[in-house]
Scaffold this motif. Structure first.
Motif, mmCIF file in Angstrom:
data_model
loop_
_atom_site.group_PDB
_atom_site.id
_atom_site.type_symbol
_atom_site.label_atom_id
_atom_site.label_comp_id
_atom_site.label_asym_id
_atom_site.label_seq_id
_atom_site.Cartn_x
_atom_site.Cartn_y
_atom_site.Cartn_z
ATOM 1 N N THR A 1 0.820 -1.216 0.000
ATOM 2 C CA THR A 1 0.000 0.000 0.000
ATOM 3 C C THR A 1 0.855 1.268 0.000
ATOM 4 O OG1 THR A 1 -0.185 -0.180 2.418
ATOM 5 C CG2 THR A 1 -1.968 -1.110 1.095
ATOM 6 N N MET A 2 2.011 1.222 0.661
ATOM 7 C CA MET A 2 2.894 2.381 0.633
ATOM 8 C C MET A 2 3.413 2.619 -0.790
ATOM 9 S SD MET A 2 6.401 3.161 2.765
ATOM 10 C CE MET A 2 7.230 1.756 1.999
ATOM 11 N N ALA A 3 3.738 1.540 -1.489
ATOM 12 C CA ALA A 3 4.182 1.672 -2.871
ATOM 13 C C ALA A 3 3.091 2.319 -3.723
ATOM 14 C CB ALA A 3 4.546 0.299 -3.430
ATOM 15 N N THR B 1 1.142 6.879 -6.688
ATOM 16 C CA THR B 1 0.028 7.762 -7.048
ATOM 17 C C THR B 1 0.393 9.228 -6.869
ATOM 18 O OG1 THR B 1 -1.574 6.060 -6.402
ATOM 19 C CG2 THR B 1 -2.380 8.324 -6.559
ATOM 20 N N THR B 2 1.082 9.528 -5.793
ATOM 21 C CA THR B 2 1.486 10.913 -5.541
ATOM 22 C C THR B 2 2.425 11.417 -6.635
ATOM 23 O OG1 THR B 2 1.280 10.577 -3.154
ATOM 24 C CG2 THR B 2 2.580 12.461 -3.883
ATOM 25 N N ARG C 1 0.852 9.438 3.924
ATOM 26 C CA ARG C 1 1.318 9.587 5.293
ATOM 27 C C ARG C 1 2.687 10.261 5.323
ATOM 28 N NH1 ARG C 1 0.084 3.319 7.164
ATOM 29 N NH2 ARG C 1 -2.148 3.322 6.698
ATOM 30 N N ILE C 2 2.993 10.900 6.459
ATOM 31 C CA ILE C 2 4.298 11.534 6.623
ATOM 32 C C ILE C 2 5.402 10.476 6.564
ATOM 33 C CG2 ILE C 2 5.768 12.861 8.184
ATOM 34 C CD1 ILE C 2 3.557 14.454 6.856
ATOM 35 N N GLY C 3 5.120 9.298 7.109
ATOM 36 C CA GLY C 3 6.111 8.223 7.073
ATOM 37 C C GLY C 3 6.495 7.829 5.654
ATOM 38 N N ASP C 4 5.543 7.947 4.721
ATOM 39 C CA ASP C 4 5.855 7.653 3.322
ATOM 40 C C ASP C 4 6.909 8.613 2.789
ATOM 41 O OD1 ASP C 4 3.897 5.741 3.478
ATOM 42 O OD2 ASP C 4 2.355 6.982 2.537
ATOM 43 N N LEU C 5 6.788 9.882 3.185
ATOM 44 C CA LEU C 5 7.743 10.884 2.732
ATOM 45 C C LEU C 5 9.142 10.581 3.259
ATOM 46 C CD1 LEU C 5 8.210 13.507 1.213
ATOM 47 C CD2 LEU C 5 7.609 14.749 3.296
ATOM 48 N N LEU D 1 10.598 7.850 1.199
ATOM 49 C CA LEU D 1 10.978 8.358 -0.119
ATOM 50 C C LEU D 1 12.294 9.137 -0.050
ATOM 51 C CD1 LEU D 1 10.229 8.697 -3.087
ATOM 52 C CD2 LEU D 1 8.916 10.719 -2.453
ATOM 53 N N ILE D 2 12.449 9.969 0.974
ATOM 54 C CA ILE D 2 13.688 10.740 1.138
ATOM 55 C C ILE D 2 14.870 9.810 1.372
ATOM 56 C CG2 ILE D 2 14.879 12.384 2.646
ATOM 57 C CD1 ILE D 2 12.160 13.728 3.114
ATOM 58 N N HIS D 3 14.675 8.779 2.198
ATOM 59 C CA HIS D 3 15.749 7.824 2.471
ATOM 60 C C HIS D 3 16.164 7.091 1.201
ATOM 61 C CE1 HIS D 3 18.158 4.871 4.579
ATOM 62 N NE2 HIS D 3 17.438 3.895 4.036
ATOM 63 N N ALA D 4 15.179 6.659 0.420
ATOM 64 C CA ALA D 4 15.483 5.935 -0.825
ATOM 65 C C ALA D 4 16.202 6.840 -1.827
ATOM 66 C CB ALA D 4 14.198 5.390 -1.435
ATOM 67 N N THR D 5 15.782 8.105 -1.884
ATOM 68 C CA THR D 5 16.432 9.054 -2.794
ATOM 69 C C THR D 5 17.884 9.278 -2.398
ATOM 70 O OG1 THR D 5 14.312 10.169 -3.160
ATOM 71 C CG2 THR D 5 16.302 11.371 -3.766
#
Length: 414
Positions: free
Chosen positions: A267-269, A274-275, A397-401, A404-408
């Motif tokens: 679901t996070m993916a 989507t964003t 969610r904020i956790g998703d961000l 994403l930042i960590h992966a980037t």
């Protein structure tokens, strides 16, 4: 990112060199090829990914048996295209000739699709990316070179589009050599019955999904003419840009969730995909009236409202695309197929009704309705069978961000 980026680069070249009618003629000749490539797989590449992701020891038998199935299917489907070519060409001798040439690439392209599915099952993403990127780069170089030399014609453009996937297939060979030590054990998971059983369940969804994506271009020439098709393919090329994120996330999610089901990751993916899709689509929609006439030529201004509808369609369809990958990964590809089949029937009915009245805009509306239907049905089935809440696909969610930042940061360090 590379294949859709190349599509964005090649679309203006084709538009300027061939004009609206010429671009429509190329689409009329190649759309049946793209449609039949999905129809003729019978879900075998997806079955290969599923089987190998669960146990890589079956790869040898998947390669041998899958190749035989693809060969038989390719020959049969090519014959069908040749029989239907007079109808699909709508009386145009040039389109008829080019359609026949393009159809000869069906069988080898099916083998490439199988090899890519095997590489995905082995998690050889570097080679999968190289294959897709090599295919796109080969197409870009040839089309740009022909345009600069003044030899980009309807025939040459059709030929390049038909053969470029074969170059990408060559880049998959190292992925198979790297796992030679694992290709040694016979296993029921790689039997003909196992491959075809899973494959056919996936296939109903795959063919329905490709009907949502490609049937409009196949029917546009007979129903609306080459001019409307020329406008439509430009709008489609623009709308595929936001799918850069979606296609990558969907493919990786399918393989990873088949190996180990993880609802939170799934679901996070979907939310992140989507964003990102929405952000890209919003930028394109806000600026399209300015840059489309410059990039494609003023003759294609009529594609602007069509592209806006299609950008909305790919955005609303994103959550359900990832949900569909989750259904297939968890052994329920038939449910995904049901969603896509219902959407495809609705889409086809709208195409036949709206294209003669509204041309390319009618096809865009049909695509939007089909995407909304398929997306929400996939989420409904995932909720009903695996208790995955609907809101987890939509509520960012904020956790998703943070993820994403960590992966980037990791990507930049590489």
């Amino acid at each position: 990112m590379f294949p859709p980026s190349v599509s964005v680069l090649t679309a203006p070249i084709l538009a300027h060199a061939l004009g609206v009618d010429g671009r429509g003629a190329v689409a009329a000749a190649t759309a049946p090829l793209l449609l039949m490539l999905a129809a003729a797989t019978f879900g075998i590449p997806e079955a290969a990914t599923y089987s190998i992701a669960r146990t890589s020891q079956v790869a040898r038998w998947v390669i041998l048996r899958g190749s035989l199935l693809m060969l038989i299917s390719g020959v049969a489907v090519t014959a069908v295209v040749l029989l239907l070519s007079p109808l699909l060409s709508a009386g145009s001798d040039d389109i008829h000739h080019n359609l026949i040439i393009a159809s000869l690439a069906i069988t080898p392209s099916l083998i490439v699709a199988l090899l890519r599915g095997i590489a995905m099952g082995l998690h050889q993403w570097r080679f999968v990316a190289a294959s897709r990127g090599g295919d796109a780069l080969f197409r870009l170089i040839l089309i740009a070179g022909l345009a600069l030399a003044g030899h980009l014609t309807i025939f040459s453009a059709t030929l390049v589009i038909a053969i470029s996937p074969l170059f990408g297939g060559l880049l998959l060979i190292p992925a198979l050599r790297r796992v030679k030590g694992q290709l040694h054990r016979r296993d029921p998971a790689a039997s003909f019955s196992s491959l075809t059983s899973y494959g056919v369940r996936v296939w109903f969804g795959a063919i329905s999904g490709v009907l949502l994506l490609r049937l409009d271009q196949v029917l546009m020439n007979p129903l609306g003419g080459a001019y409307e098709l020329g406008l439509y393919v430009v709008a489609v090329a623009i709308s595929e840009v936001p799918l850069i994120v979606n296609s990558a996330v969907r493919d990786v999610t399918f393989a990873s969730d088949a190996a180990r089901a993880d609802t939170e990751r799934l679901t996070m993916a979907s939310r992140l995909s989507t964003t990102a899709t929405f952000a890209i689509a919003a930028v394109l929609a806000a600026t399209i009236a300015w840059w489309l006439p410059v990039v494609f030529g003023r003759d294609f201004v009529g594609a602007v409202p069509i592209a806006l509808v299609l950008l909305a369609a790919v955005t609303v369809g994103n959550p359900g695309s990832v949900a569909g990958a989750g259904l297939s990964a968890r052994g329920r590809p038939g449910l995904r197929s049901t969603s896509l089949l219902i959407a495809a029937v609705l889409n086809t009915a709208l195409l036949v009704s709206l294209v003669p009245l509204w041309g390319a805009m009618g096809a865009a509306i049909a695509t939007f309705v089909g995407n909304v239907t398929a997306s929400n049905l996939n989420i409904y089935f995932l909720n009903r069978n695996f208790n995955v809440p609907w809101k987890q696909f939509y509520a960012f969610r904020i956790g998703d961000l943070r993820v994403l930042i960590h992966a980037t940061r990791q990507l930049l360090r590489r």
